[in-house]
Design a protein around this motif. Structure first.
Motif, PDB file in Angstrom:
ATOM      1  N   GLY A  40     178.980  29.418  61.919  1.00 15.70           N
ATOM      2  CA  GLY A  40     178.386  28.093  61.969  1.00 15.70           C
ATOM      3  C   GLY A  40     179.125  27.117  61.064  1.00 15.70           C
ATOM      4  N   ALA A  41     179.447  27.565  59.845  1.00 15.23           N
ATOM      5  CA  ALA A  41     180.188  26.722  58.916  1.00 15.23           C
ATOM      6  C   ALA A  41     181.562  26.366  59.476  1.00 15.23           C
ATOM      7  CB  ALA A  41     180.330  27.448  57.577  1.00 15.23           C
ATOM      8  N   HIS A  42     182.183  27.337  60.123  1.00 15.98           N
ATOM      9  CA  HIS A  42     183.507  27.108  60.720  1.00 15.98           C
ATOM     10  C   HIS A  42     183.434  26.028  61.793  1.00 15.98           C
ATOM     11  CE1 HIS A  42     187.561  27.843  61.923  1.00 15.98           C
ATOM     12  NE2 HIS A  42     187.239  28.407  63.073  1.00 15.98           N
ATOM     13  N   LYS A  43     182.368  26.046  62.587  1.00 14.03           N
ATOM     14  CA  LYS A  43     182.194  25.027  63.627  1.00 14.03           C
ATOM     15  C   LYS A  43     182.093  23.634  63.006  1.00 14.03           C
ATOM     16  CE  LYS A  43     182.114  27.463  67.444  1.00 14.03           C
ATOM     17  NZ  LYS A  43     183.130  27.244  68.512  1.00 14.03           N
ATOM     18  N   LEU A  44     181.394  23.529  61.888  1.00 15.25           N
ATOM     19  CA  LEU A  44     181.280  22.234  61.212  1.00 15.25           C
ATOM     20  C   LEU A  44     182.644  21.766  60.723  1.00 15.25           C
ATOM     21  CD1 LEU A  44     178.000  22.633  59.098  1.00 15.25           C
ATOM     22  CD2 LEU A  44     178.275  21.636  61.370  1.00 15.25           C
ATOM     23  N   THR A  45     183.428  22.708  60.168  1.00 11.49           N
ATOM     24  CA  THR A  45     184.760  22.353  59.690  1.00 11.49           C
ATOM     25  C   THR A  45     185.643  21.893  60.842  1.00 11.49           C
ATOM     26  OG1 THR A  45     184.594  23.947  57.863  1.00 11.49           O
ATOM     27  CG2 THR A  45     186.792  23.193  58.451  1.00 11.49           C
ATOM     28  N   ASN A  70     172.734  11.462  54.655  1.00  8.45           N
ATOM     29  CA  ASN A  70     172.454  11.621  53.230  1.00  8.45           C
ATOM     30  C   ASN A  70     173.705  11.433  52.372  1.00  8.45           C
ATOM     31  OD1 ASN A  70     169.484  12.744  52.761  1.00  8.45           O
ATOM     32  ND2 ASN A  70     170.229  13.637  54.670  1.00  8.45           N
ATOM     33  N   GLU A  71     174.778  10.947  53.007  1.00  2.00           N
ATOM     34  CA  GLU A  71     176.047  10.671  52.332  1.00  2.00           C
ATOM     35  C   GLU A  71     176.631  11.908  51.659  1.00  2.00           C
ATOM     36  OE1 GLU A  71     175.398   7.365  49.719  1.00  2.00           O
ATOM     37  OE2 GLU A  71     175.033   5.963  51.362  1.00  2.00           O
ATOM     38  N   ILE A  72     176.389  13.055  52.270  1.00  2.00           N
ATOM     39  CA  ILE A  72     176.931  14.306  51.747  1.00  2.00           C
ATOM     40  C   ILE A  72     178.315  14.530  52.331  1.00  2.00           C
ATOM     41  CG2 ILE A  72     176.634  16.817  51.793  1.00  2.00           C
ATOM     42  CD1 ILE A  72     173.581  16.227  51.637  1.00  2.00           C
ATOM     43  N   GLU A  73     179.240  14.939  51.478  1.00  2.00           N
ATOM     44  CA  GLU A  73     180.646  15.032  51.876  1.00  2.00           C
ATOM     45  C   GLU A  73     181.153  16.456  52.041  1.00  2.00           C
ATOM     46  OE1 GLU A  73     182.869  11.762  49.454  1.00  2.00           O
ATOM     47  OE2 GLU A  73     181.150  12.448  48.263  1.00  2.00           O
ATOM     48  N   GLY A  74     180.409  17.445  51.573  1.00  2.00           N
ATOM     49  CA  GLY A  74     180.844  18.832  51.671  1.00  2.00           C
ATOM     50  C   GLY A  74     179.652  19.768  51.611  1.00  2.00           C
ATOM     51  N   LEU A  75     179.801  20.957  52.191  1.00  2.00           N
ATOM     52  CA  LEU A  75     178.681  21.906  52.282  1.00  2.00           C
ATOM     53  C   LEU A  75     179.137  23.299  51.880  1.00  2.00           C
ATOM     54  CD1 LEU A  75     175.744  22.545  53.280  1.00  2.00           C
ATOM     55  CD2 LEU A  75     176.758  22.987  55.531  1.00  2.00           C
ATOM     56  N   VAL A  76     178.330  23.969  51.044  1.00  2.00           N
ATOM     57  CA  VAL A  76     178.554  25.380  50.693  1.00  2.00           C
ATOM     58  C   VAL A  76     177.514  26.212  51.429  1.00  2.00           C
ATOM     59  CG1 VAL A  76     178.591  27.094  48.842  1.00  2.00           C
ATOM     60  CG2 VAL A  76     179.448  24.763  48.417  1.00  2.00           C
ATOM     61  N   VAL A  77     177.991  27.196  52.192  1.00  2.00           N
ATOM     62  CA  VAL A  77     177.115  28.062  52.982  1.00  2.00           C
ATOM     63  C   VAL A  77     177.168  29.468  52.407  1.00  2.00           C
ATOM     64  CG1 VAL A  77     176.704  29.092  55.243  1.00  2.00           C
ATOM     65  CG2 VAL A  77     177.384  26.686  55.064  1.00  2.00           C
ATOM     66  N   PRO A 125     183.752  19.231  55.946  1.00  2.00           N
ATOM     67  CA  PRO A 125     184.255  20.289  55.055  1.00  2.00           C
ATOM     68  C   PRO A 125     183.179  21.309  54.654  1.00  2.00           C
ATOM     69  CG  PRO A 125     184.893  18.103  54.273  1.00  2.00           C
ATOM     70  CD  PRO A 125     183.844  17.895  55.322  1.00  2.00           C
ATOM     71  N   THR A 126     183.473  22.573  54.803  1.00  2.00           N
ATOM     72  CA  THR A 126     182.556  23.642  54.393  1.00  2.00           C
ATOM     73  C   THR A 126     183.310  24.734  53.649  1.00  2.00           C
ATOM     74  OG1 THR A 126     182.809  24.884  56.457  1.00  2.00           O
ATOM     75  CG2 THR A 126     181.046  23.248  56.388  1.00  2.00           C
ATOM     76  N   ILE A 127     182.579  25.427  52.788  1.00  2.00           N
ATOM     77  CA  ILE A 127     183.079  26.611  52.085  1.00  2.00           C
ATOM     78  C   ILE A 127     182.018  27.703  52.218  1.00  2.00           C
ATOM     79  CG2 ILE A 127     183.669  27.635  49.840  1.00  2.00           C
ATOM     80  CD1 ILE A 127     185.854  25.844  50.838  1.00  2.00           C
ATOM     81  N   GLY A 128     182.438  28.933  52.445  1.00  2.00           N
ATOM     82  CA  GLY A 128     181.509  30.042  52.588  1.00  2.00           C
ATOM     83  C   GLY A 128     181.500  30.956  51.374  1.00  2.00           C
ATOM     84  N   ILE A 129     180.322  31.448  51.039  1.00  2.00           N
ATOM     85  CA  ILE A 129     180.150  32.476  50.006  1.00  2.00           C
ATOM     86  C   ILE A 129     179.553  33.699  50.690  1.00  2.00           C
ATOM     87  CG2 ILE A 129     178.869  33.157  47.947  1.00  2.00           C
ATOM     88  CD1 ILE A 129     179.017  30.282  46.977  1.00  2.00           C
ATOM     89  N   PRO A 130     180.216  34.876  50.627  1.00  2.00           N
ATOM     90  CA  PRO A 130     179.734  36.064  51.338  1.00  2.00           C
ATOM     91  C   PRO A 130     178.512  36.685  50.681  1.00  2.00           C
ATOM     92  CG  PRO A 130     181.670  36.626  50.045  1.00  2.00           C
ATOM     93  CD  PRO A 130     181.470  35.137  49.897  1.00  2.00           C
ATOM     94  N   GLY A 131     177.347  36.419  51.244  1.00  2.00           N
ATOM     95  CA  GLY A 131     176.098  36.966  50.721  1.00  2.00           C
ATOM     96  C   GLY A 131     175.447  37.875  51.746  1.00  2.00           C
ATOM     97  N   THR A 132     175.642  39.174  51.614  1.00  2.00           N
ATOM     98  CA  THR A 132     175.047  40.167  52.513  1.00  2.00           C
ATOM     99  C   THR A 132     175.110  41.531  51.852  1.00  2.00           C
ATOM    100  OG1 THR A 132     175.355  41.396  54.587  1.00  2.00           O
ATOM    101  CG2 THR A 132     177.279  40.267  53.713  1.00  2.00           C
TER     102      THR A 132
END
Length: 319
Positions: free
Chosen positions: A108-113, A92-99, A118-125
């Motif tokens: 999981g995001a770390h594994k992708l990085t 889908n030609e996506i270059e970065g992901l926000v989790v 490239p991934t960035i995490g937002i702490p939602g819990t």
């Protein structure tokens, strides 16, 4: 970076929609295309992606849960699953992901990085159990939900002269119990981080009864034990009319507080900014009211500290 995606994973938390909204609209403001991934990592593997616009996230900042839905995905835990996710994103030609999620989502995001995406995490819990941030998205709302319940339970406890044991969420972290217990005037607070002495809980109840106290509230984090066990022990030792309330998943839902709406907005915008700057493999957090970026490695290796001062304060104020 011209095309990014955002997903929510793990347990839902109030404020996730505010963060999704911020990612989409900040991305659009930065001349990006933003895709929403539905049903978390499972949806990513299935290619459930859709281009979002400003209208896609209209009228959601006040809604609990997540419009992107969430799930848990065993396949994504595997190397093959992670590679499949990257292939879907690249297709889908996506270059970065926000989790947006908790510890498991970040791993999981770390594994992708690590695999070069490239991934960035937002702490939602709601549990407030992520190192590197003083507050997680959804925690404030969950605490206020518990306090509202405590206030209502206290009305009944007073009317019937009963002792109530209220079980709240927090399998490994007792912040919900501690914050809500102190704010709600609970007589005792039991959390996983601090070993409790049942004799002390009983003694506090008996001392209060001798002073003419007609009702009491005990807050128990689910990671300690079942509230029913505590209730049975209290009833056997004191003979008091004791009832148990388990708040359960009601703590996850509801309209997010003003604080969580603000936090989600700030987290989401910063996540996009980090991707735009090429600073991947990080989680956004808040420290001393400043939005910061913490590496995933620092998050995973961080140590959560128990606020013993707050715990002791609750004991001294609830005599």
């Amino acid at each position: 970076m011209k095309r990014i995606a955002v997903l929510t994973s793990g347990g839902d938390a109030p404020g996730m929609n505010a963060a999704v909204r911020a990612v989409v609209r900040r991305g659009i403001a930065c001349d990006m295309e933003v895709y929403g991934v539905y049903h978390g990592y499972a949806g990513l593997l299935d290619g459930q992606l859709a281009l979002m616009n400003a209208g896609s996230v209209g009228d959601i900042i006040q809604r609990g849960g997540t419009i992107l839905y969430t799930s848990r995905c065993d396949e994504f835990r595997t190397d093959a699953g992670q590679q499949k996710a990257i292939e879907q994103l690249k297709a889908n030609e996506i270059e970065g992901l926000v989790v947006i999620g908790g510890d498991g989502s970040f791993r999981g995001a770390h594994k992708l990085t690590e695999k070069g995406f490239p991934t960035i995490g937002i702490p939602g819990t709601i549990d407030n159990d992520i190192p590197g941030t003083e507050m997680t998205l959804g925690f404030d709302t969950a605490v206020n939900t518990v306090i509202e319940a405590i206030d209502k339970i206290r009305d009944t406890a007073t009317s019937h002269e009963r002792t109530y044991v209220v079980e709240v969420m927090g399998r490994h972290r007792g912040d919900i119990a501690l914050w809500a217990g102190l704010s709600g005037g609970a007589e005792s607070i039991l959390i996983p981080e601090i070993e409790h002495e049942m004799d002390e809980v009983i003694q506090r109840l008996m001392d209060g009864h001798r002073r003419g106290k007609k009702h009491s509230i005990i807050i128990v984090s689910e990671g300690v034990c079942s509230a029913s066990v505590i209730g049975d022990q209290i009833k056997e030792a004191t003979g008091f009319d004791t009832r148990v309330t388990v708040l359960g998943h009601v703590q996850r839902g509801g309209s997010p507080s003003a604080y969580d709406r603000m936090l989600g907005s700030r987290f989401g915008a910063r996540a996009v900014d980090l991707l735009q700057k090429g600073e991947a493999g990080r989680m956004v957090g808040i420290q001393q009211n400043r939005i910061v970026a913490v590496t995933f490695d620092d998050v995973f290796n961080g140590v959560l500290k128990t606020d013993n001062e707050m715990y002791e304060l609750s004991k001294s104020l609830s005599i």
